[in-house]
Design a protein around this motif. Sequence first.
Motif, PDB file in Angstrom:
ATOM      1  N   GLY A   1      69.324  24.081  61.303  1.00  0.00           N
ATOM      2  CA  GLY A   1      68.002  23.609  60.880  1.00  0.00           C
ATOM      3  C   GLY A   1      67.328  22.770  61.929  1.00  0.00           C
ATOM      4  O   GLY A   1      67.916  22.475  62.975  1.00  0.00           O
ATOM      5  N   PRO A   2      66.084  22.359  61.672  1.00  0.00           N
ATOM      6  CA  PRO A   2      65.305  21.632  62.687  1.00  0.00           C
ATOM      7  C   PRO A   2      65.776  20.187  62.875  1.00  0.00           C
ATOM      8  O   PRO A   2      66.155  19.523  61.910  1.00  0.00           O
ATOM      9  N   GLU A   3      65.743  19.744  64.137  1.00  0.00           N
ATOM     10  CA  GLU A   3      66.089  18.346  64.420  1.00  0.00           C
ATOM     11  C   GLU A   3      64.865  17.447  64.239  1.00  0.00           C
ATOM     12  O   GLU A   3      64.991  16.265  63.961  1.00  0.00           O
ATOM     13  N   ILE A   4      63.675  18.016  64.435  1.00  0.00           N
ATOM     14  CA  ILE A   4      62.445  17.276  64.115  1.00  0.00           C
ATOM     15  C   ILE A   4      62.098  17.634  62.666  1.00  0.00           C
ATOM     16  O   ILE A   4      61.966  18.808  62.327  1.00  0.00           O
TER      17      ILE A   4
ATOM     18  N   ARG B   1      65.599  13.814  62.523  1.00  0.00           N
ATOM     19  CA  ARG B   1      66.407  13.744  61.301  1.00  0.00           C
ATOM     20  C   ARG B   1      67.554  12.726  61.460  1.00  0.00           C
ATOM     21  O   ARG B   1      68.192  12.654  62.510  1.00  0.00           O
ATOM     22  N   THR B   2      67.771  11.958  60.402  1.00  0.00           N
ATOM     23  CA  THR B   2      68.821  10.937  60.427  1.00  0.00           C
ATOM     24  C   THR B   2      70.100  11.492  59.827  1.00  0.00           C
ATOM     25  O   THR B   2      71.132  10.844  59.863  1.00  0.00           O
ATOM     26  N   GLN B   3      70.015  12.680  59.211  1.00  0.00           N
ATOM     27  CA  GLN B   3      71.182  13.285  58.562  1.00  0.00           C
ATOM     28  C   GLN B   3      70.946  14.790  58.452  1.00  0.00           C
ATOM     29  O   GLN B   3      69.813  15.242  58.364  1.00  0.00           O
ATOM     30  N   THR B   4      72.048  15.536  58.466  1.00  0.00           N
ATOM     31  CA  THR B   4      71.900  16.988  58.314  1.00  0.00           C
ATOM     32  C   THR B   4      71.626  17.357  56.857  1.00  0.00           C
ATOM     33  O   THR B   4      71.392  18.515  56.544  1.00  0.00           O
ATOM     34  N   SER B   5      71.607  16.355  55.976  1.00  0.00           N
ATOM     35  CA  SER B   5      71.252  16.604  54.561  1.00  0.00           C
ATOM     36  C   SER B   5      69.823  17.113  54.435  1.00  0.00           C
ATOM     37  O   SER B   5      69.430  17.603  53.373  1.00  0.00           O
ATOM     38  N   ASN B   6      69.050  16.986  55.516  1.00  0.00           N
ATOM     39  CA  ASN B   6      67.667  17.486  55.456  1.00  0.00           C
ATOM     40  C   ASN B   6      67.640  18.958  55.086  1.00  0.00           C
ATOM     41  O   ASN B   6      66.667  19.462  54.546  1.00  0.00           O
ATOM     42  N   MET B   7      68.762  19.673  55.363  1.00  0.00           N
ATOM     43  CA  MET B   7      68.792  21.111  55.082  1.00  0.00           C
ATOM     44  C   MET B   7      69.079  21.418  53.616  1.00  0.00           C
ATOM     45  O   MET B   7      68.862  22.539  53.162  1.00  0.00           O
ATOM     46  N   GLN B   8      69.578  20.410  52.869  1.00  0.00           N
ATOM     47  CA  GLN B   8      69.833  20.639  51.431  1.00  0.00           C
ATOM     48  C   GLN B   8      68.581  21.149  50.744  1.00  0.00           C
ATOM     49  O   GLN B   8      68.575  22.192  50.102  1.00  0.00           O
ATOM     50  N   GLY B   9      67.487  20.370  50.893  1.00  0.00           N
ATOM     51  CA  GLY B   9      66.229  20.731  50.232  1.00  0.00           C
ATOM     52  C   GLY B   9      65.699  22.061  50.732  1.00  0.00           C
ATOM     53  O   GLY B   9      65.304  22.929  49.946  1.00  0.00           O
ATOM     54  N   ARG B  10      65.722  22.242  52.064  1.00  0.00           N
ATOM     55  CA  ARG B  10      65.170  23.462  52.664  1.00  0.00           C
ATOM     56  C   ARG B  10      65.911  24.716  52.162  1.00  0.00           C
ATOM     57  O   ARG B  10      65.297  25.747  51.883  1.00  0.00           O
TER      58      ARG B  10
ATOM     59  N   VAL C   1      76.266  22.763  57.000  1.00  0.00           N
ATOM     60  CA  VAL C   1      75.220  22.558  58.006  1.00  0.00           C
ATOM     61  C   VAL C   1      75.707  21.571  59.060  1.00  0.00           C
ATOM     62  O   VAL C   1      75.667  20.362  58.849  1.00  0.00           O
ATOM     63  N   PRO C   2      76.185  22.057  60.187  1.00  0.00           N
ATOM     64  CA  PRO C   2      76.511  21.136  61.277  1.00  0.00           C
ATOM     65  C   PRO C   2      75.281  20.913  62.154  1.00  0.00           C
ATOM     66  O   PRO C   2      74.391  21.770  62.206  1.00  0.00           O
ATOM     67  N   GLY C   3      75.214  19.763  62.826  1.00  0.00           N
ATOM     68  CA  GLY C   3      74.067  19.542  63.715  1.00  0.00           C
ATOM     69  C   GLY C   3      73.983  18.126  64.220  1.00  0.00           C
ATOM     70  O   GLY C   3      74.736  17.243  63.805  1.00  0.00           O
TER      71      GLY C   3
END
Length: 352
Positions: free
Chosen positions: A129-132, A174-183, A196-198
Amino acid sequence: MEDELINIKTTALSFIWEAEDKKSLEETKLQFLGRSGKLTLAMKELPKLPIERRTEVGRLANEIKITIENALEQKQLDLTSEKTSKIKQSIDVTAPGIEPKIGHMHPISQVLHETIEIFKSLGFQVADGPEIETDHYNFEVLNIPKDHPSRDTQQTLFLDTTDTLYSPGEMLLRTQTSNMQGRIMEKTKPPFRVLVPGKVFRYEEVDASHGFEFWQVEGFMVDKNLSMSNLFATLDYFFKQFFGRDTKVKFVCHNFPFVEPGAEAYISCVVCKGKARLPDGQGCSFCKRTGWVEILGAGMIHPNVLRAVGINPDIWSGFAFGTGLSRMATLKFGMDDLRLLTNPDLRILEQF
Ligand SMILES: [Zn+2]
């Protein structure tokens, strides 16, 4: 005349003997056998001799010419073989060649691949997923509204949104890879298992256990009738596969806004094997003499998070966990400083 010829022969042979390279040998050849060479000029005098001596002196002159030519030829060969032997002396053709250095995977990559393989064997799919990221996916959708105190613990790097369509504070690293949960959850129909590693980013001062950029891995699963037992079993299996079968795992209650209930996972210290003491009787400083090392945050996905992405929490339930891959690497390889992972010195990296 004969004396002159003998003299020419002696001089020529001494010059040839002393010649150190092909150039001086060539000069000697010209000096004696060239068009104006000493022997050539002397032989031109032969017709002036009385006829009864001409044959005898002529034969001597020819013999001397052949002797000089042979000597030149021999010296030429000697010089060539001398050069070859000098080269041979400086190069040992039997010496073994220089072995090319073969690289290997960076410790972070090794840990990343191993983690992925273990979770793949449990049916998890890997996502990127995106880092920004937007504030919405990094915080809001995870049940962390703007005034939530847990935001303070994640030192966020916000991006300058001047001259863009975004409001100030809306874009961040992003402060956490949890950003991908919602996406992922808003686009995927349950059931699913995702890893989701990152890389993630924090406004942190760099020290032995903190960095402004580090690796995380986030995992979540949504299905019917999932409970904390499923979460514990999954993580217990993972830690035993990753750190070894003797690894003990314990879970302690903890509050995270995006899970309910939440827990922190600890594993038995990798240095003192959970004994809190080292073999020499000294207390283990790695686990601060507790025998346990905190490794991961986890819990059942909060119903608000499921609702925010259009999943009915009355039908579906899910669990989520997140851990630092950088931390896992330091634990796995017994590093005492997180900064070693970003040190490009091969003498360090070759050890892992
Ligand atoms: Zn310890």
